[in-house]
Design a protein around this motif. Sequence first.
Motif, mmCIF file in Angstrom:
data_model
loop_
_atom_site.group_PDB
_atom_site.id
_atom_site.type_symbol
_atom_site.label_atom_id
_atom_site.label_comp_id
_atom_site.label_asym_id
_atom_site.label_seq_id
_atom_site.Cartn_x
_atom_site.Cartn_y
_atom_site.Cartn_z
ATOM 1 N N PHE A 53 -33.945 125.490 27.545
ATOM 2 C CA PHE A 53 -34.674 125.138 26.319
ATOM 3 C C PHE A 53 -34.955 123.637 26.252
ATOM 4 C CE2 PHE A 53 -34.116 123.367 22.020
ATOM 5 C CZ PHE A 53 -35.270 123.847 21.415
ATOM 6 N N LEU A 54 -33.950 122.823 26.597
ATOM 7 C CA LEU A 54 -34.139 121.370 26.553
ATOM 8 C C LEU A 54 -35.227 120.916 27.522
ATOM 9 C CD1 LEU A 54 -30.428 120.165 26.324
ATOM 10 C CD2 LEU A 54 -32.192 119.904 24.563
ATOM 11 N N ALA A 55 -35.263 121.492 28.715
ATOM 12 C CA ALA A 55 -36.292 121.115 29.687
ATOM 13 C C ALA A 55 -37.678 121.512 29.191
ATOM 14 C CB ALA A 55 -36.004 121.774 31.029
ATOM 15 N N LEU B 157 -40.418 123.332 37.490
ATOM 16 C CA LEU B 157 -40.418 122.428 38.637
ATOM 17 C C LEU B 157 -39.197 121.515 38.607
ATOM 18 C CD1 LEU B 157 -44.193 121.432 38.841
ATOM 19 C CD2 LEU B 157 -42.937 122.893 40.426
ATOM 20 N N GLU B 158 -38.862 121.023 37.417
ATOM 21 C CA GLU B 158 -37.699 120.143 37.299
ATOM 22 C C GLU B 158 -36.409 120.888 37.624
ATOM 23 O OE1 GLU B 158 -35.020 118.052 33.825
ATOM 24 O OE2 GLU B 158 -37.167 118.279 33.451
ATOM 25 N N LEU B 159 -36.293 122.114 37.099
ATOM 26 C CA LEU B 159 -35.053 122.867 37.241
ATOM 27 C C LEU B 159 -35.007 123.720 38.505
ATOM 28 C CD1 LEU B 159 -34.781 124.065 33.532
ATOM 29 C CD2 LEU B 159 -33.453 122.247 34.605
ATOM 30 N N GLU B 160 -36.150 123.770 39.226
ATOM 31 C CA GLU B 160 -36.275 124.621 40.416
ATOM 32 C C GLU B 160 -36.019 126.084 40.061
ATOM 33 O OE1 GLU B 160 -33.654 122.817 43.294
ATOM 34 O OE2 GLU B 160 -35.153 121.321 43.835
ATOM 35 N N VAL B 161 -36.645 126.486 38.945
ATOM 36 C CA VAL B 161 -36.582 127.859 38.451
ATOM 37 C C VAL B 161 -38.006 128.297 38.161
ATOM 38 C CG1 VAL B 161 -35.728 129.361 36.602
ATOM 39 C CG2 VAL B 161 -34.295 127.499 37.447
#
Length: 302
Positions: free
Chosen positions: A14-16, A28-32
Amino acid sequence: MKFSRSDLADFTYFLAIARHRSFRRAGLELEVSASALSHSLKGLEARLGIRLLNRTNRSVTLTAAGEALLHEIQDPFEAITRAADGLSRFRDAPAGRIRLNVVGDAAPLLLGPVLPTFVDRYPEVELDISATNRMMDVIEHGFDAGIRYGGTVPEDMVAQRLSADIRWTVAASPSYLSTFGVPLHPSDLLRHRCLKVRLGDDRIYRWEFERDGEELAIDVPGTITTDDTRTALPLVAGGAGLMYGPEPAIRPLVEAGAASFVLEDWAVTGPGYHIYYSSRRHVPVGLRLLIDLVREMRPLGL
C-alpha cells in the motif's frame, strides 16, 4: 482487530502504491507484478472493510481513509527500514539495492571513474542506474536519488554537490573547420551547420555564451537534433557540424586530434553535478557510501 504477517506485507505494498500513484511503478520498485499488488490490496481492503484506493484505467488516488492510513503508518514503516538498514554496520560488508536516475553525461563522466572502485569495496551493494536527460520526479518513479546539474535540482530536495562547476564549449572536427571556416563570434554560428540540443523537457536549447559582461543565447541552425552528448560526439568527429557540450565530455576528442575547441573566450561555466533525494525518506547506507566515494575520488573536481 488482529493483524497477520500478510497484513504487514500488504501495508508495505500500500505504501509503495501511495508513493507512486501507480500499480505498475510500485511493482517495479518492489519487483512484484501489478496484478499481484492489486490482488493484495483488494484483500487488505476486504479485511479492513473499507476502500483505500480509487482506481481507474488512468489513475490511482487515495480515498480519505487511504490518506489517513498513509499518515499513520508511513513514519513507523520508515523507522523499520532505517533500523534494518542500520544493521549493515554489523555485517562484513554493506548490502542493499540503490536505484539512481542520472542525467546522461554524468553517467560516464562522474560515475564511470568511480564505480569500479565502488564495486570492489562494496560488492554486495546492487546499483540500478537509469541514464536519461528526461526530466522526471525521481521519488514518484521509485528512485532513491537523482543526479543533475545544480541549477535543475528540485527545490524541495536535499542536494549535495558532487563536482566542480562545468565549462560548456563548442567544438568541431579539423575537416569541418577547414571546409566551413572557424567561427570567431557566436553570431557566426548562424552561417554554420550545428548539432542542435534537445533538453530534458523537450525544448530546443539556445546555445549560451558570455564575454566581458555580454551574454548571448543563439538559436543555432542545423538539420540534426540530439538529446545526448554521447550521440553527438561521433557526429562531430565525422565532420557533421559544430557541437555544444560539457568540456570534460569533448576533451578526449580534442586530445585525440579528432576535434578542436572554438569560441573558447565565449565559453560559459554552469553549476556542476549534484545528487539529490527526498528529505522525507531514509537515505540507504549504500547511497551514502557512493556519495562519500565520489567526493573522495573527485573525478570532476569539487
